[in-house]
Design a protein around this motif. Structure first.
Motif, PDB file in Angstrom:
ATOM      1  N   GLU A  35       0.829  -1.210   0.000  1.00 40.80           N
ATOM      2  CA  GLU A  35       0.000   0.000   0.000  1.00 40.80           C
ATOM      3  C   GLU A  35       0.858   1.253   0.000  1.00 40.80           C
ATOM      4  O   GLU A  35       1.970   1.257   0.517  1.00 40.80           O
ATOM      5  CB  GLU A  35      -0.927   0.019   1.220  1.00 40.80           C
ATOM      6  N   LYS A  76      -3.817  -2.965  -7.071  1.00 40.65           N
ATOM      7  CA  LYS A  76      -5.226  -2.743  -7.375  1.00 40.65           C
ATOM      8  C   LYS A  76      -5.432  -2.470  -8.866  1.00 40.65           C
ATOM      9  O   LYS A  76      -4.710  -1.698  -9.475  1.00 40.65           O
ATOM     10  CB  LYS A  76      -5.768  -1.583  -6.534  1.00 40.65           C
ATOM     11  N   TYR A  96     -10.980   3.116  -2.497  1.00 45.96           N
ATOM     12  CA  TYR A  96      -9.713   3.443  -1.824  1.00 45.96           C
ATOM     13  C   TYR A  96     -10.008   4.032  -0.443  1.00 45.96           C
ATOM     14  O   TYR A  96     -11.019   4.712  -0.247  1.00 45.96           O
ATOM     15  CB  TYR A  96      -8.923   4.456  -2.662  1.00 45.96           C
ATOM     16  N   THR A 128      -5.172   6.130   0.332  1.00 39.93           N
ATOM     17  CA  THR A 128      -4.287   4.954   0.310  1.00 39.93           C
ATOM     18  C   THR A 128      -4.653   4.065  -0.869  1.00 39.93           C
ATOM     19  O   THR A 128      -5.816   3.687  -1.047  1.00 39.93           O
ATOM     20  CB  THR A 128      -4.429   4.155   1.619  1.00 39.93           C
ATOM     21  N   ALA A 129      -3.659   3.743  -1.689  1.00 39.28           N
ATOM     22  CA  ALA A 129      -3.877   2.876  -2.850  1.00 39.28           C
ATOM     23  C   ALA A 129      -3.080   1.596  -2.697  1.00 39.28           C
ATOM     24  O   ALA A 129      -1.951   1.608  -2.191  1.00 39.28           O
ATOM     25  CB  ALA A 129      -3.459   3.597  -4.122  1.00 39.28           C
ATOM     26  N   ASP A 130      -3.670   0.516  -3.141  1.00 42.11           N
ATOM     27  CA  ASP A 130      -2.992  -0.774  -3.187  1.00 42.11           C
ATOM     28  C   ASP A 130      -2.240  -0.831  -4.513  1.00 42.11           C
ATOM     29  O   ASP A 130      -2.818  -0.627  -5.576  1.00 42.11           O
ATOM     30  CB  ASP A 130      -4.037  -1.892  -3.107  1.00 42.11           C
ATOM     31  N   ILE A 183      -7.610   8.450  -9.494  1.00 40.25           N
ATOM     32  CA  ILE A 183      -8.623   8.226  -8.464  1.00 40.25           C
ATOM     33  C   ILE A 183      -9.592   9.400  -8.434  1.00 40.25           C
ATOM     34  O   ILE A 183      -9.187  10.562  -8.553  1.00 40.25           O
ATOM     35  CB  ILE A 183      -7.946   8.041  -7.087  1.00 40.25           C
ATOM     36  N   HIS A 216      -2.209   5.729 -10.006  1.00 43.14           N
ATOM     37  CA  HIS A 216      -3.630   5.359 -10.074  1.00 43.14           C
ATOM     38  C   HIS A 216      -4.437   6.644 -10.212  1.00 43.14           C
ATOM     39  O   HIS A 216      -4.321   7.546  -9.378  1.00 43.14           O
ATOM     40  CB  HIS A 216      -4.083   4.644  -8.794  1.00 43.14           C
TER      41      HIS A 216
END
Length: 530
Positions: free
Chosen positions: A8, A112, A95, A107-109, A34, A32
């Motif tokens: 993460e 993902k 997220y 927070t991003a994985d 978002i 990402h």
């Protein structure tokens, strides 16, 4: 600030004061894209790209906890990421959001994906209950996935006369030489994993609704407990001498698309029909065929659906690419030489040289195989269903282009509309109905066309409109058109005016009345455009 823990990554994306209630912002965390949304004081973050064709949702319409894609009208819940309106099959990833000291952190994985498949079960051995879905289009596939998303553990058999697994057929008239992998809606391993059997090259000859059996053209018989009829429509054939010639083509399948592409390359193509299929094929072939001529019965393309001004504009766009038009005309005869198309004779006597003729003059619902049953069919060949996609026969449901269904937008009047988005909406409702979850159809028709890189969006139901109010200009190729009936806006179309049509679709869905006076006003703040 940046912290790494396992896979993460957390980043500060904005200040709390940067977003007011009802606003959204595109942010980026570890590459990402978002979408950050603030609703009722709370922040939420979901994937920033529509799962249908990857459109940036920041350019869409946000109403409450729902964002609608500006391109093709798909809707997503901004808290759960779930897809709530079609087209598209998948939901958005979500997220984690944290607000601390007036700063917003997301927070991003790292692993993902851009899309999230809703949790689905598979078939459980020993459960004998069987659902058969006739047709391999979006209604059938959506019904199958809805069943598995709602813990249906029986057998699902999708039957299609097509050679391939379910395809995104909307692409076939826009990119006729596309690779098969790029148009498959789901890969075979996905379908197998979730216990969705697909029988290709299999056509139903008849249905016995009392015995609950299907008989196929190859003589085999299959029992069902519940049945979905989603056989779509077939292209209306040309009725004139020579219409049966080999080089006279209808566009119905992937094979048709590739054949038209190869047969037209460097040759003289004549297209009959100036609606969506005909115009998209003409645009596609404009730089591939030696010549392209389009024959239309009306003065302008799309005249009855979009009106003469938009029709004239699309005609000019194609004429700039050397496409010729023969309007207010029709085909009297197709002449051959050595068994192949040589020329097309028009009703006014004009003769057009031709190597291939492509016909796009409408569709007929595929319901002939039901003629010996008691399933109710209307005068236009469509299967009649109620708001739950049920036919008049128990355990027989229907969905998609083959049905006539009650549309809430027009006081539940029955309509037959061939939109991709509607077929998916029908499939979902049918799947829920099979599981005794009574959810009534409530959707706003939404469709699109793409010509030479320019998109036209349309939402609503404009049949019988009496006036069109324009914002912008068709000459500039940047416009918003409101279709008026009984002093109210019943539909809208646009080009380069996003997210106006998406916003209007949400308003119509909520039952808001929009007057002609509002449409005529220079103040469009009621549309809630960014």
């Amino acid at each position: 600030m940046e912290t790494k823990q396992c896979e993460e990554i957390t980043e500060m994306v904005c200040l709390e004061s940067d977003l007011l209630d009802g606003q959204m912002k595109e942010v980026e965390v570890d590459q990402h894209k978002i979408l950050l949304v603030r609703t009722k004081g709370e922040f939420a973050a979901v994937g920033g790209l529509c799962t249908h064709y990857g459109a940036p949702l920041i350019k869409g319409a946000l109403l409450g906890e729902r964002v609608r894609c500006p391109f093709h009208g798909a809707c997503f819940n901004t808290k759960t990421g779930d897809i709530e309106e079609f087209p598209g099959l998948d939901s958005l990833p979500t997220y984690k959001v944290k607000v601390e000291g007036g700063k917003v952190y997301v927070t991003a994985d790292k692993k993902k994906l851009k899309k999230r498949v809703k949790k689905m079960c598979g078939r459980v051995p020993g459960v004998s209950h069987t659902v058969v879905l006739i047709g391999g289009g979006p209604a059938s596939l959506q019904c199958a996935e809805t069943l598995r998303q709602n813990d249906y553990e029986g057998r699902i058999i999708m039957v299609t006369k097509d050679e391939q697994l379910p395809l995104d057929k909307t692409k076939l008239s826009k990119a006729m030489n596309i690779e098969i992998e790029k148009v498959l809606l789901r890969q075979s391993d996905f379908l197998q994993q979730h216990g969705i059997e697909v029988w290709t090259k299999k056509e139903v000859k008849s249905v016995d609704t009392e015995a609950k059996t299907l008989t196929f053209k190859d003589g085999t018989v299959q029992h069902y407990d519940q049945l979905l009829i989603s056989t779509g429509g077939r292209a209306r054939p040309l009725q004139c001498p020579g219409a049966e010639l080999k080089n006279v083509k209808l566009l119905q399948s992937y094979k048709d698309a590739t054949e038209i592409h190869h047969m037209s390359a460097g040759n003289k193509a004549v297209i009959v029909g100036t609606s969506f299929i005909g115009m998209e094929v003409a645009a596609y072939l404009s730089d591939k065929a030696a010549s392209v001529t389009v024959i239309g019965s009306s003065k302008f393309p799309f005249q009855s659906s979009l009106g003469p001004d938009i029709g004239k504009m699309t005609m000019q766009m194609l004429e700039e690419k050397n496409v010729k038009f023969c309007t207010s005309n029709g085909v009297a005869e197709i002449r051959a030489e050595n068994g192949k198309v040589k020329e097309v004779v028009l009703k006014n006597g004009e003769v057009l040289p031709a190597d291939i003729v492509i016909v796009g003059i409408g569709v007929i619902p595929n319901s002939d195989f039901l003629k010996r049953t008691s399933v109710e069919i209307d005068s236009s060949n469509a299967v009649v269903v109620d708001k739950f996609m049920k036919t008049n026969i128990p355990d027989v449901f229907a969905a998609g282009d083959v049905v006539s269904f009650p549309l809430p937008l027009v006081g539940h009047k029955r309509v037959n509309i061939g939109h991709w988005q509607l077929a998916q909406a029908h499939g979902r409702i049918a799947g829920l109905s099979m599981l005794n979850q009574q959810v009534a159809i409530n959707t706003v028709p939404y469709f699109w066309t793409m010509l030479l890189g320019k998109g036209i969006r349309y939402a609503g139901y404009g049949e019988g409109y009496t006036d069109i109010v324009f914002k912008g200009s068709t000459k500039e190729r940047k416009f918003l058109a409101f279709y008026i009936k009984d002093e109210e806006v019943v539909a809208a179309a646009s080009m380069n005016f996003d997210p106006a049509v998406a916003s209007l679709a949400e308003m119509l869905l909520m039952g808001k009345r929009i007057t002609k006076t509002q449409a005529q006003s220079d103040d469009l703040s009621w549309l809630q455009l960014p």
